[in-house]
Scaffold this active site. Structure first.
Site, PDB file in Angstrom:
ATOM      1  N   ASP A  10       0.209  -1.112   0.414  1.00 14.16           N
ATOM      2  CA  ASP A  10      -0.107  -0.429  -0.365  1.00 14.16           C
ATOM      3  C   ASP A  10       0.891   0.702  -0.212  1.00 14.16           C
ATOM      4  O   ASP A  10       0.708   1.912   0.794  1.00 14.16           O
ATOM      5  CB  ASP A  10      -1.110  -0.103   1.366  1.00 14.16           C
ATOM      6  CG  ASP A  10      -1.665  -1.305   0.888  1.00 14.16           C
ATOM      7  OD1 ASP A  10      -2.088  -1.081   0.281  1.00 14.16           O
ATOM      8  OD2 ASP A  10      -2.139  -2.114   1.769  1.00 14.16           O
ATOM      9  N   LYS A  32       0.757  -8.066  -3.268  1.00 16.03           N
ATOM     10  CA  LYS A  32      -0.855  -7.354  -3.262  1.00 16.03           C
ATOM     11  C   LYS A  32      -0.719  -6.584  -3.920  1.00 16.03           C
ATOM     12  O   LYS A  32      -0.312  -5.228  -3.541  1.00 16.03           O
ATOM     13  CB  LYS A  32      -1.696  -7.893  -2.555  1.00 16.03           C
ATOM     14  CG  LYS A  32      -3.290  -6.751  -2.467  1.00 16.03           C
ATOM     15  CD  LYS A  32      -3.869  -7.264  -1.540  1.00 16.03           C
ATOM     16  CE  LYS A  32      -4.615  -6.635  -0.291  1.00 16.03           C
ATOM     17  NZ  LYS A  32      -4.959  -4.549  -0.954  1.00 16.03           N
ATOM     18  N   ASP A  59      -5.869  -6.083  -6.697  1.00 16.58           N
ATOM     19  CA  ASP A  59      -6.638  -5.810  -5.379  1.00 16.58           C
ATOM     20  C   ASP A  59      -7.385  -4.693  -6.262  1.00 16.58           C
ATOM     21  O   ASP A  59      -7.381  -4.058  -5.647  1.00 16.58           O
ATOM     22  CB  ASP A  59      -6.113  -6.008  -3.993  1.00 16.58           C
ATOM     23  CG  ASP A  59      -7.378  -5.499  -3.574  1.00 16.58           C
ATOM     24  OD1 ASP A  59      -8.495  -6.098  -3.428  1.00 16.58           O
ATOM     25  OD2 ASP A  59      -7.055  -5.057  -2.178  1.00 16.58           O
ATOM     26  N   ASP A  64     -19.269  -3.644 -11.484  1.00 15.20           N
ATOM     27  CA  ASP A  64     -20.068  -3.054 -12.909  1.00 15.20           C
ATOM     28  C   ASP A  64     -21.129  -3.446 -13.384  1.00 15.20           C
ATOM     29  O   ASP A  64     -21.261  -4.904 -13.114  1.00 15.20           O
ATOM     30  CB  ASP A  64     -19.519  -2.001 -13.540  1.00 15.20           C
ATOM     31  CG  ASP A  64     -19.748  -0.872 -14.088  1.00 15.20           C
ATOM     32  OD1 ASP A  64     -20.810  -0.961 -14.409  1.00 15.20           O
ATOM     33  OD2 ASP A  64     -19.055   0.492 -13.914  1.00 15.20           O
ATOM     34  N   ARG A 211       0.823  -3.605   7.281  1.00 10.75           N
ATOM     35  CA  ARG A 211       1.495  -2.689   7.392  1.00 10.75           C
ATOM     36  C   ARG A 211       2.546  -3.817   8.608  1.00 10.75           C
ATOM     37  O   ARG A 211       3.639  -3.029   9.286  1.00 10.75           O
ATOM     38  CB  ARG A 211       0.640  -1.514   8.329  1.00 10.75           C
ATOM     39  CG  ARG A 211       0.393  -0.843   7.750  1.00 10.75           C
ATOM     40  CD  ARG A 211      -0.919   0.370   8.262  1.00 10.75           C
ATOM     41  NE  ARG A 211      -1.388  -0.850   8.652  1.00 10.75           N
ATOM     42  CZ  ARG A 211      -3.423  -0.473   8.828  1.00 10.75           C
ATOM     43  NH1 ARG A 211      -3.478   0.652   8.860  1.00 10.75           N
ATOM     44  NH2 ARG A 211      -4.240  -1.324   8.670  1.00 10.75           N
TER      45      ARG A 211
END
Ligand code: C5P
Length: 232
Positions: A10, A32, A59, A64, A211
């Site tokens: 991230d 990821k 990810d 939709d 983390r």
């Protein structure tokens, strides 16, 4: 199903993610890539990380109309990722369309996983805003069953739900589980946490760890510790 540790990268720039990945000189982690990094850097970041020898879980949680998801998945299948995902709330028709789009001309495709109910949604918001009045765990299992019947390979869920998902959908239905922390670590904003060893005991196939590895003083040591506890 081969168990593995997936590192949630991230980060918001290529520079940050490469500084992080450069530390891993031996075992190359399964990575990821989420919305933040993908939207910041585009598909090139996926190609670059793949070229460094990492497996990739992309990810992006597509949701939709079936035709749009099918076409988007056809584009993603060209990126040679190993795993990607959609929201089960898009319904069975959307999940089947996703599978079709993802399948390459030679019949190969990445694993396709469904997000069931986001862990940020609680019973109260589900009842008041989504008008779903069944208990949350039943809703999660129903989404998992629908995903399995649509032909998907597995779901993202809590390690605490992994056993029940396997009971409902079979042992080979993949469980990808975030919310993992070391016994002596800080839980941060994750509410229901499990150690890598406990996730293994509960039957998770892949743990997603962010983390506790990315923010560790020694990320390689933290990753190796996760692998040792979870994979053995
Ligand atoms: O840093 P941490 O270990 O909490 O990261 C967990 C990762 O898994 C993050 O990328 C987060 O978005 C993702 N995730 C989650 N809970 C879910 C679904 C995805 O924590 N239910």
């Amino acid at each position: 199903m081969g168990k593995d540790v997936i590192v949630a990268c991230d980060f918001s720039s290529a520079e940050q993610v490469f500084t992080f990945l450069d530390k891993f000189q031996e075992r190359k982690p399964f990575v990821k890539i989420g919305m933040e990094l993908y939207y910041a850097e585009g598909p090139e970041i996926v190609r670059q990380i793949k070229a460094r020898g990492h497996k990739i879980f992309l990810d992006l949680k597509l949701h939709d109309i079936p035709n749009t998801v099918k076409k988007a998945m056809a584009v993603l299948s060209g990126l040679d990722v190993d795993m990607c995902n959609v929201h089960a709330a898009g319904t069975s028709a959307m999940m089947k369309a996703a599978l079709e789009g993802l399948t390459r001309p030679d019949g190969s495709r990445p694993l396709l996983i469904a997000v069931t109910q986001l862990t940020s949604t609680d019973q109260e918001s589900m009842e008041k805003e989504l008008l779903i009045e069944k208990p949350l765990d039943q809703v999660v299992m129903s989404y998992a069953r629908t995903a399995m019947e649509a032909g998907l390979d597995g779901v993202v869920c809590s390690p605490l739900e992994a056993g029940k998902v396997h009971e409902t959908c079979g042992e080979s239905f993949v469980t990808v589980t975030p919310g993992v922390r070391f016994a002596d670590g800080d839980a941060g904003d994750q509410k229901r946490v499990t150690t890598p060893a406990k996730a293994k005991e509960l039957g998770s196939d892949y743990i997603v760890v962010g983390r506790p590895i990315t923010a560790a003083a020694d990320p390689v040591e933290a990753y190796n510790r996760c692998v040792k506890e979870f994979v053995g």
